[in-house]
Scaffold this motif. Structure first.
Motif, PDB file in Angstrom:
ATOM      1  N   THR A   1      -5.605  -7.739  -4.768  1.00  0.00           N
ATOM      2  CA  THR A   1      -6.848  -8.482  -5.089  1.00  0.00           C
ATOM      3  C   THR A   1      -7.378  -9.790  -4.326  1.00  0.00           C
ATOM      4  O   THR A   1      -8.212  -9.958  -4.381  1.00  0.00           O
ATOM      5  CB  THR A   1      -6.768  -8.927  -6.567  1.00  0.00           C
ATOM      6  OG1 THR A   1      -5.582  -9.776  -6.559  1.00  0.00           O
ATOM      7  CG2 THR A   1      -6.501  -7.836  -7.704  1.00  0.00           C
TER       8      THR A   1
ATOM      9  N   VAL B   1      -7.407   0.420   2.322  1.00  0.00           N
ATOM     10  CA  VAL B   1      -7.983  -0.579   1.146  1.00  0.00           C
ATOM     11  C   VAL B   1      -9.008   0.031   0.656  1.00  0.00           C
ATOM     12  O   VAL B   1     -10.270   0.041   1.114  1.00  0.00           O
ATOM     13  CB  VAL B   1      -8.139  -1.917   2.025  1.00  0.00           C
ATOM     14  CG1 VAL B   1      -8.589  -3.018   0.793  1.00  0.00           C
ATOM     15  CG2 VAL B   1      -6.802  -2.357   2.618  1.00  0.00           C
ATOM     16  N   THR B   2      -9.021  -0.008  -0.623  1.00  0.00           N
ATOM     17  CA  THR B   2     -10.215   0.641  -1.430  1.00  0.00           C
ATOM     18  C   THR B   2     -10.885  -0.498  -2.338  1.00  0.00           C
ATOM     19  O   THR B   2     -11.657  -0.218  -3.169  1.00  0.00           O
ATOM     20  CB  THR B   2      -9.630   1.754  -2.655  1.00  0.00           C
ATOM     21  OG1 THR B   2      -8.481   1.193  -3.496  1.00  0.00           O
ATOM     22  CG2 THR B   2      -8.901   2.982  -1.731  1.00  0.00           C
ATOM     23  N   THR B   3     -10.182  -1.864  -2.542  1.00  0.00           N
ATOM     24  CA  THR B   3     -10.927  -2.779  -3.300  1.00  0.00           C
ATOM     25  C   THR B   3     -11.428  -3.687  -2.145  1.00  0.00           C
ATOM     26  O   THR B   3     -11.638  -3.389  -1.275  1.00  0.00           O
ATOM     27  CB  THR B   3      -9.544  -3.670  -3.902  1.00  0.00           C
ATOM     28  OG1 THR B   3      -8.822  -4.151  -2.790  1.00  0.00           O
ATOM     29  CG2 THR B   3      -9.162  -2.861  -4.674  1.00  0.00           C
ATOM     30  N   GLN B   4     -11.935  -4.645  -2.666  1.00  0.00           N
ATOM     31  CA  GLN B   4     -12.677  -5.733  -1.899  1.00  0.00           C
ATOM     32  C   GLN B   4     -11.963  -7.110  -2.185  1.00  0.00           C
ATOM     33  O   GLN B   4     -12.531  -8.131  -2.746  1.00  0.00           O
ATOM     34  CB  GLN B   4     -14.141  -5.871  -2.208  1.00  0.00           C
ATOM     35  CG  GLN B   4     -14.989  -4.663  -1.642  1.00  0.00           C
ATOM     36  CD  GLN B   4     -16.448  -4.786  -1.852  1.00  0.00           C
ATOM     37  OE1 GLN B   4     -16.955  -5.971  -2.143  1.00  0.00           O
ATOM     38  NE2 GLN B   4     -17.161  -4.025  -1.277  1.00  0.00           N
ATOM     39  N   PRO B   5     -10.778  -7.372  -1.542  1.00  0.00           N
ATOM     40  CA  PRO B   5      -9.977  -8.290  -1.711  1.00  0.00           C
ATOM     41  C   PRO B   5     -10.492  -9.518  -1.592  1.00  0.00           C
ATOM     42  O   PRO B   5     -11.264  -9.727  -0.702  1.00  0.00           O
ATOM     43  CB  PRO B   5      -8.807  -8.182  -0.916  1.00  0.00           C
ATOM     44  CG  PRO B   5      -9.213  -7.209  -0.019  1.00  0.00           C
ATOM     45  CD  PRO B   5     -10.213  -6.263  -0.717  1.00  0.00           C
TER      46      PRO B   5
ATOM     47  N   TYR C   1      -6.221 -11.183   0.034  1.00  0.00           N
ATOM     48  CA  TYR C   1      -5.438 -10.978   1.170  1.00  0.00           C
ATOM     49  C   TYR C   1      -5.615 -12.279   2.201  1.00  0.00           C
ATOM     50  O   TYR C   1      -7.070 -12.662   2.220  1.00  0.00           O
ATOM     51  CB  TYR C   1      -6.007  -9.703   1.711  1.00  0.00           C
ATOM     52  CG  TYR C   1      -5.524  -9.381   3.050  1.00  0.00           C
ATOM     53  CD1 TYR C   1      -3.971  -9.176   3.219  1.00  0.00           C
ATOM     54  CD2 TYR C   1      -6.228  -9.273   3.977  1.00  0.00           C
ATOM     55  CE1 TYR C   1      -3.615  -8.751   4.407  1.00  0.00           C
ATOM     56  CE2 TYR C   1      -5.489  -8.884   5.223  1.00  0.00           C
ATOM     57  CZ  TYR C   1      -4.330  -8.604   5.421  1.00  0.00           C
ATOM     58  OH  TYR C   1      -3.665  -8.256   6.881  1.00  0.00           O
TER      59      TYR C   1
ATOM     60  N   GLN D   1       0.757  -1.296   0.229  1.00  0.00           N
ATOM     61  CA  GLN D   1      -0.011   0.077   0.005  1.00  0.00           C
ATOM     62  C   GLN D   1       0.947   1.476   0.079  1.00  0.00           C
ATOM     63  O   GLN D   1       0.329   2.362  -0.629  1.00  0.00           O
ATOM     64  CB  GLN D   1      -0.848  -0.276   1.342  1.00  0.00           C
ATOM     65  CG  GLN D   1      -2.174  -1.081   0.973  1.00  0.00           C
ATOM     66  CD  GLN D   1      -2.920  -0.887   2.223  1.00  0.00           C
ATOM     67  OE1 GLN D   1      -2.685  -0.702   3.152  1.00  0.00           O
ATOM     68  NE2 GLN D   1      -4.518  -1.133   1.896  1.00  0.00           N
TER      69      GLN D   1
ATOM     70  N   GLN E   1      -3.182  -1.727  -4.615  1.00  0.00           N
ATOM     71  CA  GLN E   1      -4.026  -2.326  -3.794  1.00  0.00           C
ATOM     72  C   GLN E   1      -4.263  -3.846  -4.172  1.00  0.00           C
ATOM     73  O   GLN E   1      -3.929  -4.407  -5.144  1.00  0.00           O
ATOM     74  CB  GLN E   1      -5.597  -1.924  -4.243  1.00  0.00           C
ATOM     75  CG  GLN E   1      -5.835  -0.326  -3.901  1.00  0.00           C
ATOM     76  CD  GLN E   1      -5.842  -0.243  -2.446  1.00  0.00           C
ATOM     77  OE1 GLN E   1      -6.212  -1.029  -1.526  1.00  0.00           O
ATOM     78  NE2 GLN E   1      -5.360   1.027  -1.842  1.00  0.00           N
TER      79      GLN E   1
ATOM     80  N   ASP F   1     -15.254  -7.221   2.509  1.00  0.00           N
ATOM     81  CA  ASP F   1     -16.139  -6.193   1.726  1.00  0.00           C
ATOM     82  C   ASP F   1     -16.426  -4.974   2.771  1.00  0.00           C
ATOM     83  O   ASP F   1     -17.045  -4.119   2.206  1.00  0.00           O
ATOM     84  CB  ASP F   1     -17.720  -7.025   1.421  1.00  0.00           C
ATOM     85  CG  ASP F   1     -18.169  -7.322   2.847  1.00  0.00           C
ATOM     86  OD1 ASP F   1     -17.371  -7.539   3.719  1.00  0.00           O
ATOM     87  OD2 ASP F   1     -19.525  -7.833   2.420  1.00  0.00           O
TER      88      ASP F   1
ATOM     89  N   VAL G   1     -15.052 -12.159   0.847  1.00  0.00           N
ATOM     90  CA  VAL G   1     -14.237 -11.203   0.421  1.00  0.00           C
ATOM     91  C   VAL G   1     -14.221 -10.225   1.606  1.00  0.00           C
ATOM     92  O   VAL G   1     -15.073 -10.456   2.750  1.00  0.00           O
ATOM     93  CB  VAL G   1     -14.864 -10.299  -0.793  1.00  0.00           C
ATOM     94  CG1 VAL G   1     -14.973 -11.273  -1.902  1.00  0.00           C
ATOM     95  CG2 VAL G   1     -16.069  -9.897  -0.483  1.00  0.00           C
TER      96      VAL G   1
END
Length: 213
Positions: A19, A46-50, A21, A12, A17, A33, A31
């Motif tokens: 994909t 964290v801006t994704t939903q890994p 984790y 980070q 980011q 979320d 995920v």
């Protein structure tokens, strides 16, 4: 794909980011979320939903393979599955994340793998700048209380461990100006019981870093 919070921290800092984790503690969802609540300390970045890959030391190889990551990063000290991981994707692992200078080396290795060399150099320079600022801010404190004992512990009734100047935390505090008190011939960390703490009585100050106090 990131296997552990310390690798997530490094990734980070490069503005990348994950994909997938694998967290230090169990998470039940498929995920992440709601990363702000689900990933302590770093979730707000964290801006994704890994995809949830399980625990960092024992990630789900099936989920990893399905994810088809370009790169896997993690800690070798937490698992011994490097050969299996490399069959899924190129894998970077480090044995001792706490060693002096290791996070800078790890960061530069990750940056080289994803074409972000200049970003890594900028992050390290920012770190050095902040160290210099802290050294100036704490000059009076260091002058009055130069000798520092740095301890880590999960539960104090189970003892603690001394963090030496050869660790990344010791390096940071030395650069700020403190002299770390430690046991002779100790590098990295070493366990110590509360009863034997008087052997390190040269310290002016004790800082205890804890998890699950």
């Amino acid at each position: 794909a990131v296997l552990g919070v310390h690798s997530l921290d490094l990734l980070q800092s490069l503005g990348v980011q994950p994909t997938g984790y694998a967290a230090s503690s169990a998470h039940g969802g498929e995920v992440f979320d709601q990363p702000v609540q689900q990933i302590p300390y770093l979730g707000h970045l964290v801006t994704t939903q890994p995809v949830n890959l399980g625990r960092g030391g024992e990630p789900s190889l099936e989920k990893l393979a399905a994810l088809k990551p370009d790169l896997i990063i993690g800690e070798a000290s937490r698992s011994d599955n490097y050969d299996l991981l490399t069959q899924i994707a190129p894998t970077l692992q480090w044995q001792n994340r706490m060693a002096k200078g290791q996070w800078q080396e790890s960061l530069q290795t990750i940056a080289a793998a994803i074409g972000q060399d200049e970003k890594a150099a900028a992050v390290i320079q920012q770190y050095e700048t902040r160290i210099a600022e802290a050294r100036a801010d704490l000059a009076d404190v260091v002058a009055a209380y130069p000798k520092l004992l740095l301890l880590g512990a999960n539960r104090l009734d189970e003892g603690a461990f001394v963090i030496s100047a050869d660790s990344y935390l010791g390096e940071l505090l030395n650069k700020v100006g403190f002299q770390l008190v430690s046991q002779p011939n100790v590098t990295g960390t070493a366990p110590i019981s509360i009863e034997t703490l008087p052997e390190l009585n040269d310290a002016d100050t004790i800082i205890i870093l804890g998890y699950d106090f």
